[in-house]
Scaffold this motif. Structure first.
Motif, short mmCIF file in Angstrom:
data_model
loop_
_atom_site.label_atom_id
_atom_site.label_comp_id
_atom_site.label_asym_id
_atom_site.label_seq_id
_atom_site.Cartn_x
_atom_site.Cartn_y
_atom_site.Cartn_z
N SER A 25 0.81 -1.26 0.01
CA SER A 25 0.13 -0.08 0.20
C SER A 25 0.78 1.08 -0.15
O SER A 25 1.81 1.30 0.58
CB SER A 25 -0.93 0.07 1.14
N GLU A 26 0.51 2.12 -0.75
CA GLU A 26 1.18 3.45 -0.84
C GLU A 26 0.89 4.36 0.42
O GLU A 26 1.89 5.01 1.03
CB GLU A 26 1.00 4.13 -2.12
N ASN A 27 -0.18 4.25 0.92
CA ASN A 27 -0.83 5.13 1.97
C ASN A 27 -1.41 4.37 2.87
O ASN A 27 -2.65 4.23 2.88
CB ASN A 27 -1.53 6.49 1.43
N ARG A 44 -3.28 3.20 6.12
CA ARG A 44 -4.22 3.86 6.90
C ARG A 44 -4.02 4.27 8.00
O ARG A 44 -4.21 5.33 8.68
CB ARG A 44 -5.56 2.93 6.93
N PHE A 87 -1.15 5.47 8.92
CA PHE A 87 -0.21 6.66 8.83
C PHE A 87 -1.01 7.85 9.30
O PHE A 87 -0.35 8.80 9.88
CB PHE A 87 0.33 6.86 7.45
N LYS A 88 -2.24 7.75 8.77
CA LYS A 88 -3.06 9.29 9.12
C LYS A 88 -3.08 9.27 10.62
O LYS A 88 -2.92 10.37 11.13
CB LYS A 88 -4.28 8.98 8.35
N LYS A 94 5.67 9.71 5.52
CA LYS A 94 6.68 8.89 4.97
C LYS A 94 7.97 9.40 4.51
O LYS A 94 8.99 8.55 4.62
CB LYS A 94 6.13 8.49 3.70
#
Length: 319
Positions: free
Chosen positions: A46-48, A50, A52-53, A59
């Motif tokens: 996954s690039e982003n 969940r 992380f937010k 990143k």
């Protein structure tokens, strides 16, 4: 851990997506002196993520170079980016700070992620980096990262994972199932990756060269470590503190179990993907009508390691 220790057994019976199927690839690199660890390349599906937010993670601030594709594979494109954006600048800074000649040798094995003729893709400012490929089928014999560095890293990762599991379950009275479901994610995994990589000692990194370059390993490195609790013993102790049936052989089994080489089909698919990337790059360059010009510091990039992000770390491509 193996099923009889219950830590993965709990994971496997959880409803919903199985954490054990959540994979990442980590590429490790360090120098022969053992005093320069390069920021690892990490590839996730996954690039982003969940988490992380919710954890307010940027990143670009991570202690790894974050890249993503559906297979969590290190591709030619990712590897070249890592060399030019991470390896090159880090090595240049290191040799300048040490007042060493601006020269470096990057040693690679023949993993699919290590494209041939990579020197052609190195930016002009890093042309002082030369690349040497080890002969085929010699990785287990010569590759320094295969000489206990990767296994040591994986054991340290497991130790820190067990410690976190023990602390969370003991303070909150959670079950292991609840721990996997609500208290472990890629953000926590990244923290443990950092801890484990920091825990790999200079001694471990240096002694790994005794087969490939024995003259570079000080005689004292060969001496036995002073008596003390080994990483395996620490893992066993933490496991038993959680009421698990854990033995040292379980730890060693785990290390081997999560070192998964790519299958022939996966290698073919990866090579096809990398060929497509090359063709796309050539097409882009032609459309832009651009022409890309094309004491000794030795770094070794290990091969890929693809374990579960929950029970272990990854594979190999190191220094």
């Amino acid at each position: 851990m193996p099923n009889r220790t219950y830590i993965t057994a709990e994971e496997k019976i959880m409803p919903g997506p199985k954490p054990m199927k959540d994979r990442l690839t980590l590429a490790l690199c360090a120098n022969a002196s053992g005093d320069c660890k390069i920021k690892p390349l990490l590839v996730y599906h996954s690039e982003n993520a969940r988490t992380f937010k919710s954890h307010k993670i940027l990143k670009e601030k991570l202690q790894v170079m974050w890249r993503s594709n559906p297979k969590a594979w290190v591709t030619r494109k990712f590897f070249v980016e890592w060399v030019n954006l991470v390896f090159g600048p880090s090595v240049k800074k290191y040799v300048q700070e040490k007042n060493l000649p601006v020269q470096a040798l990057l040693i690679l094995d023949n993993a699919p992620a290590h494209p041939p003729n990579i020197e052609d893709d190195i930016l002009e400012e890093f042309k002082f980096i030369k690349v040497l490929y080890l002969p085929p089928n010699t990785t287990p014999i010569l590759q320094p990262m295969d000489q206990q560095v990767i296994s040591n890293f994986k054991k340290l990762y497991t130790k820190h994972l067990f410690r976190r599991c023990f602390e969370v379950t003991e303070t909150t009275n959670l079950t292991l199932r609840e721990f996997w479901k609500d208290h472990f994610n890629i953000a926590i995994c990244l923290k443990i990756v950092d801890q484990a990589w920091l825990g790999v000692t200079t001694r471990t990194l240096t002694s790994a060269w005794k087969k490939l370059w024995p003259e570079a390993v000080a005689e004292r490195i060969y001496e036995e470590l002073e008596p003390g609790m080994s990483v395996e013993e620490e893992i066993v102790s933490l496991g038993k503190s959680m009421g698990l049936e854990v033995e040292e052989r379980d730890v060693n089994e785990l290390v081997e179990e999560h070192t998964q080489d790519l299958t022939t089909e996966e290698i073919q698919e990866l090579q096809s993907q990398q060929h497509t990337e090359v063709m796309q790059e050539i097409g882009f360059e032609e459309s832009q009508e651009e022409v890309i010009s094309t004491s000794f510091n030795i770094f070794i990039k290990s091969k890929q390691y693809r374990p579960s992000k929950h029970t272990q770390t990854y594979k190999k491509n190191g220094v």
